[in-house]
Design an enzyme around this catalytic site. Sequence first.
Site, PDB file in Angstrom:
ATOM      1  N   LYS A 105      -9.217  -6.285   8.408  1.00  0.00           N
ATOM      2  CA  LYS A 105      -8.169  -5.909   9.364  1.00  0.00           C
ATOM      3  C   LYS A 105      -8.607  -6.496  10.696  1.00  0.00           C
ATOM      4  O   LYS A 105      -9.639  -6.077  11.244  1.00  0.00           O
ATOM      5  CB  LYS A 105      -8.061  -4.392   9.481  1.00  0.00           C
ATOM      6  CG  LYS A 105      -7.490  -3.742   8.232  1.00  0.00           C
ATOM      7  CD  LYS A 105      -7.429  -2.245   8.365  1.00  0.00           C
ATOM      8  CE  LYS A 105      -6.920  -1.641   7.051  1.00  0.00           C
ATOM      9  NZ  LYS A 105      -7.148  -0.185   6.997  1.00  0.00           N
ATOM     10  N   LYS A 165      -1.191  -1.171  -4.391  1.00  0.00           N
ATOM     11  CA  LYS A 165      -2.354  -0.330  -4.056  1.00  0.00           C
ATOM     12  C   LYS A 165      -1.838   1.077  -3.827  1.00  0.00           C
ATOM     13  O   LYS A 165      -0.829   1.273  -3.164  1.00  0.00           O
ATOM     14  CB  LYS A 165      -3.022  -0.900  -2.808  1.00  0.00           C
ATOM     15  CG  LYS A 165      -3.827   0.078  -1.967  1.00  0.00           C
ATOM     16  CD  LYS A 165      -4.543  -0.651  -0.834  1.00  0.00           C
ATOM     17  CE  LYS A 165      -4.675   0.232   0.403  1.00  0.00           C
ATOM     18  NZ  LYS A 165      -5.258  -0.508   1.542  1.00  0.00           N
ATOM     19  N   GLU A 180     -11.118   0.696  -3.262  1.00  0.00           N
ATOM     20  CA  GLU A 180     -11.331   0.458  -1.829  1.00  0.00           C
ATOM     21  C   GLU A 180     -11.978   1.665  -1.156  1.00  0.00           C
ATOM     22  O   GLU A 180     -11.500   2.798  -1.298  1.00  0.00           O
ATOM     23  CB  GLU A 180      -9.968   0.137  -1.198  1.00  0.00           C
ATOM     24  CG  GLU A 180     -10.033  -0.262   0.270  1.00  0.00           C
ATOM     25  CD  GLU A 180      -8.666  -0.700   0.792  1.00  0.00           C
ATOM     26  OE1 GLU A 180      -7.791  -1.100  -0.017  1.00  0.00           O
ATOM     27  OE2 GLU A 180      -8.455  -0.618   2.015  1.00  0.00           O
ATOM     28  N   LYS A 212      -2.970   5.111  -2.640  1.00  0.00           N
ATOM     29  CA  LYS A 212      -3.987   5.937  -2.006  1.00  0.00           C
ATOM     30  C   LYS A 212      -4.397   7.029  -2.994  1.00  0.00           C
ATOM     31  O   LYS A 212      -3.546   7.578  -3.713  1.00  0.00           O
ATOM     32  CB  LYS A 212      -3.407   6.594  -0.742  1.00  0.00           C
ATOM     33  CG  LYS A 212      -3.046   5.588   0.341  1.00  0.00           C
ATOM     34  CD  LYS A 212      -4.286   5.026   0.988  1.00  0.00           C
ATOM     35  CE  LYS A 212      -3.941   4.121   2.155  1.00  0.00           C
ATOM     36  NZ  LYS A 212      -5.149   3.560   2.783  1.00  0.00           N
ATOM     37  N   ASP A 250      -7.205   3.150  -3.016  1.00  0.00           N
ATOM     38  CA  ASP A 250      -7.918   3.253  -1.738  1.00  0.00           C
ATOM     39  C   ASP A 250      -8.202   4.721  -1.435  1.00  0.00           C
ATOM     40  O   ASP A 250      -7.277   5.529  -1.315  1.00  0.00           O
ATOM     41  CB  ASP A 250      -7.047   2.638  -0.626  1.00  0.00           C
ATOM     42  CG  ASP A 250      -7.758   2.578   0.724  1.00  0.00           C
ATOM     43  OD1 ASP A 250      -8.914   3.018   0.823  1.00  0.00           O
ATOM     44  OD2 ASP A 250      -7.128   2.071   1.682  1.00  0.00           O
ATOM     45  N   ASP A 287     -13.449  -1.544   3.379  1.00  0.00           N
ATOM     46  CA  ASP A 287     -12.499  -1.618   4.493  1.00  0.00           C
ATOM     47  C   ASP A 287     -13.225  -1.074   5.721  1.00  0.00           C
ATOM     48  O   ASP A 287     -13.875  -1.829   6.466  1.00  0.00           O
ATOM     49  CB  ASP A 287     -11.246  -0.796   4.108  1.00  0.00           C
ATOM     50  CG  ASP A 287     -10.235  -0.610   5.232  1.00  0.00           C
ATOM     51  OD1 ASP A 287     -10.521  -0.969   6.379  1.00  0.00           O
ATOM     52  OD2 ASP A 287      -9.140  -0.062   4.972  1.00  0.00           O
ATOM     53  N   SER A 309       0.865  -1.176   0.000  1.00  0.00           N
ATOM     54  CA  SER A 309       0.000   0.000   0.000  1.00  0.00           C
ATOM     55  C   SER A 309       0.903   1.228   0.000  1.00  0.00           C
ATOM     56  O   SER A 309       1.674   1.429   0.931  1.00  0.00           O
ATOM     57  CB  SER A 309      -0.879  -0.020   1.252  1.00  0.00           C
ATOM     58  OG  SER A 309      -1.557   1.205   1.394  1.00  0.00           O
ATOM     59  N   GLY A 324      -3.722  -3.722   6.679  1.00  0.00           N
ATOM     60  CA  GLY A 324      -2.783  -3.375   7.735  1.00  0.00           C
ATOM     61  C   GLY A 324      -2.993  -1.948   8.190  1.00  0.00           C
ATOM     62  O   GLY A 324      -3.727  -1.175   7.549  1.00  0.00           O
TER      63      GLY A 324
END
Length: 362
Positions: A257, A156, A208, A158, A183, A233, A131, A285
């Site tokens: 998670k 992934k 996400e 952001k 995400d 998530d 990520s 995570g």
Amino acid sequence: MDLKYYRLKIPMKSPFTTSFGTTLDKDVIIFELNHDGIKAFSELITSEDPFYGPEDNTTAFHIIKNYLVKLIQNLPSPEKFNEISKFIRGNNMAKAAMEMLLYDYHSKVAEKPLFEFINEKPRGYANAGISLGIDKINVTLEKIQQSLDKGYKRIKVKIRKGEEVSILAPIRDHFPDIPLSADANSDYTVKDFKTLEKIDKFDLIYLEQPLYHDDIIYHSKLAKILSTPICLDESITSPEIAENAFEIGACRVVNIKPGRVGGLYNSNLIAKIASKNKGHAWIGGMLETGIGRSFNIAMASSELIDYPGDTSPNERYFSQDIVDRLFEMNDGIIKPFNSPGIGVKINESALTQFKVEEGVLS
Ligand code: OSB
Ligand code: MG
């Protein structure tokens, strides 16, 4: 039963930026249980601020100290703990820290590695993705190349409102075929559906948590418009909500998670729900230290977890972690440790270096 906690501040290798803010240091609370010669650990996944979800270090510590510590005095099984802590509403992250402490303890009593203790179908290894936080685009492109070279199985990135195309377009120009996801950490609203449609052309494995942190209804509406599958998530805080989310088509993928769903028992239930609904599951995570990371990697080593997770080895986060053993990644695969429980303990010199507070809870 003796229970101690340590509050640590550990510098991150590089700042990690999401749509809700930047993390420079990891401000983390670690628990250490001692009973009859067995030492168990866990990590609280909250941070200083309630920006990812509603809990933060202060609220979670309050719940643990004033409500949960009493409930673990007799070292109940994690299943039993889930049952007897139900009267305390919500506060999943606080509960998870105690639940995982019990899992480490009981798997050590059973002399089994955690990944075998918790998984009905242990695969024996975790598939790793990475990520990447928001950075200047050249930095992101370089980090993606380095991650691919290291063998990560999925990248992934952001994103945040207004920057989705400026982040994703250059990535797809440079890397047309890589397994890519994005995400948004709940940065978009129901007014942004037109903007979110622009994401379809980037051929992401999933998008996400685009909308509200506690929503599934609007996500189900968005899912009908987008061709990109939705992964939830923040919104998935219990097995019941996961069941509903799949039923109404709010997601086809779930980021589990353990800390967000109250621990490993619920993580397993949610993974089964995803599989029953022909969806996909992976382990996320929260920039954990080697303690929290070992729980995530144990959980990710299950056959039920079919997508690569945000489960990087320790060196991706910290120059100096606080544990005595570090995970290694080979060809995008990380193996959990083969000793009882989580298989790691605190490295005393790192503890001294990063400790800002410690105390006894029981
Ligand atoms: O939304 O998955 C998230 C980190 C902090 C808060 C929220 C998230 C993340 C990550 C990092 O994506 C995952 C990791 O590498 O630990
Ligand atoms: Mg996320």
